[in-house]
Structures are given as structure tokens and as C-alpha cells.
Design an enzyme around this catalytic site. Structure first.
Site: not given
Length: 402
Positions: A77, A144
Site C-alpha cells: 500500500d 500495512e
């Protein structure tokens, strides 16, 4: 010790191409739809079976006969940051936060290097099956940055769908010189708890404070007193951070409002200290409210990050492996970081040991590289990717090498 198998020129070119694509195409946490599709297409091209897990996560299983099973995680991400690096491949992507806010997006924490390095490592292993045996579980994890991704993959049955590994490995790029590795035995990164606190008061005219219960004064007292947790309640040998990151109250200077809202971020390294700090935070918030004759506040958990614990024996072995790969002078044992990672949730879910390390992504000639989460964060990608791929393959071959 088996040395890392080197990338071919074609594989190096593909590695750089993958990175540049990912860097220009970041997506926010748990919205990595295009990134997941890119990973799936890459895995199909390499010839590795894979499946979706945790919505935008991808899991690949690379089998090469009987032998050990190792899991390797790469997170995918991006962050809501406007990139300011001015390179010709800078991100101009945009995304939408959960509250509907349109924001710029960049890979401000280097997850593009993680995914590209893992795909390159997979190519090396597929091309050199005679050098290893067993199974690798590649975990391309979303979310995350919000601590949602690892939990989502576990909840979606990750460990019911693949063989259980004997160890879970992971890595993260950091702004020190490429070709270097930093490792922390045992507690490597902090647990994190983020809270939203709503204080309730009684609204009144600013000239008539006697008719109010002022949530701003109450909040100021709470925030000040919370700092005494680390300075006066914890042992000096215990590490913790209590940060107030936002405070919102009122609309006009001559109106005492009826509510105030602030957010807290709490970092700890052990479960016992975490429990002590969270208990103290709750006690202080409620006691200060009672002292102000205010209603009971509302404390809402926004998110929590688990521990990141590096198994001592596996860590010691990999430090030796990295020393042979990069030179012992380029491997450092470092103190725990108060930043947080949800990587530890993967191994903890099945009681399997984990090892997580940092690899250098900055040019050795850069005296002051920008830090992670900065709009100027930019690995020197050739050196960073070379380090990331070599570390990933060396770590896996320690367990899988013939």
C-alpha cells in the site's frame, strides 16, 4: 554458505520496470486493486500459482519438491502524501479516504521496492530450481499502513489455504546506504494503539465560564497529565511513547463548546507495559473528567498494531547469512524502533517464528536522505532493489538451499 543467485540482465531490467510502474501507481491501504492485479499478472507470467486473500492481498505458492516451507511477505500500500521528489517517474496518483476526502497518493514508505524485490526473488527461484528444494509462500500484503492487511489475510483463511511455514520472513527499505542490513533481535518494533477521545462539557457564553463545563480546559489538563505516564509511572528502563496528534473543539472564540475531541497514539514494546500504559490513559482521562464535574468521556479504539518479535535463534542465523552475502561490516544490530508494523500478526496467528529486517535504500553518496513518510522520500532504486532482492533470496536460501 550458498551465495545469492544473481539476476540476469533481462531480470534486472524487468525489476526496474516493475518498480517504476509501482512507484507511479500507488494505491491507499485496502484499496490496492490495480496493484493486486499487477502482482497477479506478474505471477502468472512467472508461472507461479496464486490466489486473492484479504480482498486486495495476493498469495503465491512456489513448490519445488519435498523440503522446508518458508513464507516471505511484501506489503503493497501507499500513503496519502503529495510526492515532492520532482523525478520524472514521481507519482501523480490520487485516492479517496474512508471519509470521502480526495488525496494525493505516493509510495512514501517504499512498499513499491518491497513488491518489486519479491517478484524478482520469485523469478530467481523459478529459474534456479536445482539450487533449492521445498516451498515458498509469497505473501503480497495490503493495508500495512493501517494495520488492516495482515489481520484481513489471516481472517480470510490464509493459513488454511497454504502449507504452514517453519518461519515467516519480511523486510523493509530504510534511508541508510544500500548494501547494508539492520536487524533487531527480539522486540524489533513497537506495538501501537490509536485512540479517539471525546470529552463532554456544558456550552456557555465565553464571558460566563461559571455556567460552563469547559471541555477545552479539561482536554488540556488530560493531555498534560498523560505525559506523566512515561515520566513518572513507568520504569526508566521501559520504553513507551504517548502522543496527542490532534485536538478539535469549538467554532468561535467567545463560545465555550460542549465537546472536544482529541486523538492519541501510544507505542510500547512489551505486553505488560502496553497494559500498564493503556490502563493509566483510561484512568487519567476519566479521573480528570470527574475532577471537572464533566460527563464520562468516550474512548474509541481507532486501530492497533501487534508486536513485531524477531525470534532470537532465527535472527542470529540470518545475521550470519547476511554477513556472508553483504560483508559482516555492512550488517548492524540496532535497538528496537518505536515505529510499528503488522507483519508480526502473520506468524503469531499460527505460532510460527518470524524475522524482519531493514535494508538500505539510499545512495552511499547521499549525506542526508529523506526519511520514510516524507514527501521527499525516494530510494536510489537501483541500489535499493539490488539489496532487497539479494537479502530476500539469501534469507530464503538459508532454509531452502540444497
Amino acid at each position: 554458505m550458498l551465495k545469492t543467485i544473481q539476476l540476469t540482465d533481462a531480470e534486472t531490467s524487468k525489476l526496474h520496470e516493475d518498480y517504476l510502474h509501482l512507484h507511479q501507481s500507488p494505491e491507499l491501504s485496502m484499496q490496492e486493486h490495480n496493484t493486486a492485479a499487477f502482482i497477479e499478472a506478474s505471477l502468472s507470467e512467472i508461472g507461479i500459482e496464486h490466489f486473492r486473500c484479504g480482498s486486495t492481498g495476493v498469495v503465491a505458492t512456489l513448490r519445488n519438491g519435498e523440503g522446508p516451507v518458508v513464507a516471505f511477505r511484501a506489503d503493497s500500500d501507499g500513503l496519502p502524501i503529495q510526492e515532492a521528489t520532482n523525478v520524472d517517474y514521481a507519482s501523480t496518483a490520487r485516492g479517496t479516504l474512508a471519509d470521502g476526502t480526495d488525496v494525493p497518493v505516493m509510495h512514501g514508505c517504499g512498499h513499491d521496492t518491497h513488491v518489486a524485490s519479491a517478484l524478482a526473488a520469485a523469478r530467481i527461484l523459478v529459474r534456479n530450481t536445482d539450487a533449492w528444494h521445498g516451498t515458498v509462500i509469497f505473501i503480497f500484503q495490503p493495508g500495512e499502513e493501517t494495520s488492516a492487511g495482515a489481520a484481513a489475510m489471516v481472517a480470510d483463511g490464509l493459513w488454511d489455504k497454504v502449507p504452514h511455514p517453519q518461519v515467516v520472513l519480511g523486510q523493509h527499505v530504510f534511508p541508510f546506504a544500500s548494501g547494508n542490513i539492520c536487524v533487531t533481535p527480539e522486540s524489533a518494533m513497537a506495538m501501537a494503539d490509536s485512540l479517539e477521545v471525546t470529552l463532554y462539557g456544558k456550552q456557555a457564553h465565553g464571558s460566563q465560564p461559571q455556567d460552563s463545563i469547559d471541555p477545552i480546559v479539561l482536554g488540556a489538563n488530560i493531555i498534560t497529565r498523560l505525559q506523566t505516564i512515561t515520566s513518572r509511572e513507568l520504569s526508566p528502563l521501559d520504553s513507551a511513547v504517548v502522543t496527542c496528534g490532534s485536538f478539535h473543539a469549538g467554532l468561535k472564540e467567545n463560545i465555550i463548546p460542549d465537546t472536544a475531541v482529541f486523538t492519541l497514539n501510544i507505542r510500547t514494546l512489551t505486553e505488560s507495559v502496553r497494559a500498564q500504559v493503556l490502563s493509566a490513559v483510561s484512568r487519567i482521562i476519566n479521573a480528570e473528567a470527574a475532577a471537572s464535574n464533566a460527563p464520562e468521556p468516550r474512548i474509541t479504539e481507532l486501530y492497533t498494531f501487534p508486536r513485531l518479535f524477531n525470534d532470537p535463534q532465527h535472527t542470529e542465523a540470518l545475521v550470519s547469512v547476511f554477513g556472508e552475502e553483504f560483508g559482516a561490516e555492512n550488517i548492524r544490530l540496532v535497538p528496537p524502533a518505536m515505529g510499528s508494523e503488522d507483519f508480526g500478526a502473520l506468524g503469531d496467528a499460527i505460532n510460527v517464528p518470524s524475522v524482519f529486517w531493514m535494508f538500505g535504500g539510499a545512495s552511499p553518496e547521499d549525506p542526508a536522505p529523506a526519511v520514510n513518510h516524507s514527501p521527499f522520500f525516494l530510494p536510489e532504486y537501483r541500489g535499493a532493489l539490488n539489496t532487497g532482492v539479494r537479502a530476500a533470496v539469501a534469507g530464503m536460501l538459508h532454509y531452502l538451499g540444497r
